[in-house]
Design a protein around this motif. Structure first.
Motif, PDB file in Angstrom:
ATOM      1  N   VAL A   1       0.843  -1.190   0.000  1.00 34.15           N
ATOM      2  CA  VAL A   1       0.000   0.000   0.000  1.00 34.15           C
ATOM      3  C   VAL A   1       0.883   1.247   0.000  1.00 34.15           C
ATOM      4  CG1 VAL A   1      -1.763   1.271   1.295  1.00 34.15           C
ATOM      5  CG2 VAL A   1      -1.872  -1.231   1.168  1.00 34.15           C
ATOM      6  N   LYS A   2       0.501   2.223  -0.848  1.00 35.70           N
ATOM      7  CA  LYS A   2       1.221   3.495  -0.908  1.00 35.70           C
ATOM      8  C   LYS A   2       0.876   4.332   0.311  1.00 35.70           C
ATOM      9  CE  LYS A   2       1.058   3.863  -5.953  1.00 35.70           C
ATOM     10  NZ  LYS A   2       0.443   4.621  -7.044  1.00 35.70           N
ATOM     11  N   PRO A   3       1.775   5.159   0.797  1.00 38.52           N
ATOM     12  CA  PRO A   3       3.139   5.296   0.285  1.00 38.52           C
ATOM     13  C   PRO A   3       3.964   4.043   0.591  1.00 38.52           C
ATOM     14  CG  PRO A   3       2.879   6.598   2.279  1.00 38.52           C
ATOM     15  CD  PRO A   3       1.512   6.039   1.941  1.00 38.52           C
ATOM     16  N   VAL A   4       4.658   3.568  -0.426  1.00 45.02           N
ATOM     17  CA  VAL A   4       5.434   2.336  -0.298  1.00 45.02           C
ATOM     18  C   VAL A   4       6.606   2.556   0.656  1.00 45.02           C
ATOM     19  CG1 VAL A   4       6.902   0.723  -1.578  1.00 45.02           C
ATOM     20  CG2 VAL A   4       4.765   1.503  -2.572  1.00 45.02           C
ATOM     21  N   ASP A   5       6.746   1.654   1.605  1.00 43.03           N
ATOM     22  CA  ASP A   5       7.860   1.678   2.544  1.00 43.03           C
ATOM     23  C   ASP A   5       9.067   1.054   1.837  1.00 43.03           C
ATOM     24  OD1 ASP A   5       9.757   1.135   4.468  1.00 43.03           O
ATOM     25  OD2 ASP A   5       8.360   0.257   5.899  1.00 43.03           O
ATOM     26  N   PRO A   6      10.149   1.839   1.635  1.00 45.02           N
ATOM     27  CA  PRO A   6      11.309   1.304   0.912  1.00 45.02           C
ATOM     28  C   PRO A   6      11.840  -0.011   1.488  1.00 45.02           C
ATOM     29  CG  PRO A   6      11.536   3.669   1.188  1.00 45.02           C
ATOM     30  CD  PRO A   6      10.326   3.243   1.994  1.00 45.02           C
ATOM     31  N   ALA A   7      11.879  -0.127   2.806  1.00 45.62           N
ATOM     32  CA  ALA A   7      12.399  -1.358   3.422  1.00 45.62           C
ATOM     33  C   ALA A   7      11.491  -2.549   3.101  1.00 45.62           C
ATOM     34  CB  ALA A   7      12.521  -1.179   4.932  1.00 45.62           C
ATOM     35  N   GLU A   8      10.185  -2.315   3.116  1.00 45.60           N
ATOM     36  CA  GLU A   8       9.253  -3.399   2.800  1.00 45.60           C
ATOM     37  C   GLU A   8       9.375  -3.811   1.330  1.00 45.60           C
ATOM     38  OE1 GLU A   8       4.583  -4.721   3.275  1.00 45.60           O
ATOM     39  OE2 GLU A   8       5.104  -2.633   3.620  1.00 45.60           O
ATOM     40  N   LEU A   9       9.493  -2.829   0.441  1.00 44.08           N
ATOM     41  CA  LEU A   9       9.656  -3.149  -0.982  1.00 44.08           C
ATOM     42  C   LEU A   9      10.931  -3.959  -1.205  1.00 44.08           C
ATOM     43  CD1 LEU A   9       8.794  -2.980  -3.914  1.00 44.08           C
ATOM     44  CD2 LEU A   9       9.944  -0.751  -4.055  1.00 44.08           C
ATOM     45  N   LYS A  10      12.031  -3.534  -0.603  1.00 45.62           N
ATOM     46  CA  LYS A  10      13.293  -4.283  -0.742  1.00 45.62           C
ATOM     47  C   LYS A  10      13.148  -5.695  -0.213  1.00 45.62           C
ATOM     48  CE  LYS A  10      16.133  -0.156  -0.236  1.00 45.62           C
ATOM     49  NZ  LYS A  10      17.070   0.553   0.633  1.00 45.62           N
ATOM     50  N   ALA A  11      12.444  -5.866   0.874  1.00 44.09           N
ATOM     51  CA  ALA A  11      12.240  -7.194   1.457  1.00 44.09           C
ATOM     52  C   ALA A  11      11.428  -8.083   0.518  1.00 44.09           C
ATOM     53  CB  ALA A  11      11.543  -7.089   2.814  1.00 44.09           C
TER      54      ALA A  11
ATOM     55  N   ILE B   1      11.172  -7.779  -2.746  1.00 41.34           N
ATOM     56  CA  ILE B   1      12.013  -8.074  -3.920  1.00 41.34           C
ATOM     57  C   ILE B   1      13.015  -9.172  -3.562  1.00 41.34           C
ATOM     58  CG2 ILE B   1      13.789  -7.141  -5.454  1.00 41.34           C
ATOM     59  CD1 ILE B   1      12.231  -4.469  -5.357  1.00 41.34           C
ATOM     60  N   ALA B   2      13.606  -9.077  -2.378  1.00 44.41           N
ATOM     61  CA  ALA B   2      14.576 -10.088  -1.941  1.00 44.41           C
ATOM     62  C   ALA B   2      13.925 -11.475  -1.850  1.00 44.41           C
ATOM     63  CB  ALA B   2      15.182  -9.702  -0.593  1.00 44.41           C
ATOM     64  N   GLU B   3      12.683 -11.517  -1.382  1.00 45.93           N
ATOM     65  CA  GLU B   3      11.962 -12.804  -1.289  1.00 45.93           C
ATOM     66  C   GLU B   3      11.755 -13.415  -2.667  1.00 45.93           C
ATOM     67  OE1 GLU B   3       8.272 -11.852   0.610  1.00 45.93           O
ATOM     68  OE2 GLU B   3       9.231 -11.458   2.558  1.00 45.93           O
ATOM     69  N   LEU B   4      11.517 -12.567  -3.668  1.00 46.57           N
ATOM     70  CA  LEU B   4      11.248 -13.046  -5.030  1.00 46.57           C
ATOM     71  C   LEU B   4      12.525 -13.418  -5.769  1.00 46.57           C
ATOM     72  CD1 LEU B   4       8.526 -10.465  -6.010  1.00 46.57           C
ATOM     73  CD2 LEU B   4       8.161 -12.872  -5.473  1.00 46.57           C
ATOM     74  N   GLY B   5      13.614 -12.721  -5.426  1.00 42.49           N
ATOM     75  CA  GLY B   5      14.879 -12.918  -6.142  1.00 42.49           C
ATOM     76  C   GLY B   5      15.600 -14.105  -5.599  1.00 42.49           C
TER      77      GLY B   5
END
Length: 121
Positions: free
Chosen positions: A105-115, A117-121
């Motif tokens: 949910v916006k505003p997107v929390d940068p730490a949550e987005l990175k987490a 992405i890391a789970e998917l990568g």
């Protein structure tokens, strides 16, 4: 496979800039699209490793576009993370049913987005 190329789909130039800057700071190549038509053009040009998808856009919604992408055999392996201001539980459930792998949910929390992405990568 590590995520390196990201397609950000959002009709807000402010949001596109915010997400692009954030992703570039963590070493990713970013392409953007402001609507479903542009997004499909970008996909045809170069397949990304990840798509960040807004929901509320003119024309086709992010829910519809996510369903189109995730059900297309050429792109079904590309994870989609919904990044939207729609914060109801029903929206979250619907987004996941369309094929999204995560719902932020916006505003997107940068730490949550990175987490995520890391789970998917």
């Amino acid at each position: 496979m590590p995520i390196q190329k990201v397609l950000v789909v959002d009709d807000s130039k402010t949001e596109l800039m915010f997400l692009t800057d954030l992703l570039k700071k963590i070493g990713m190549a970013v392409r953007t699209a402001e609507n479903a038509e542009q997004a499909m053009d970008r996909l045809a040009e170069e397949k990304p490793d990840l798509i960040l998808m807004d929901v509320v856009m003119p024309g086709q919604s992010g829910f519809q576009l996510t369903r189109t992408i995730t059900r297309n055999p050429a792109y079904a392996d590309v994870p989609v993370i919904m990044c939207t201001s729609k914060n109801q539980q029903t929206d979250r459930v619907w987004g996941m049913r369309q094929g999204a792998r995560a719902y932020l949910v916006k505003p997107v929390d940068p730490a949550e987005l990175k987490a995520r992405i890391a789970e998917l990568g």
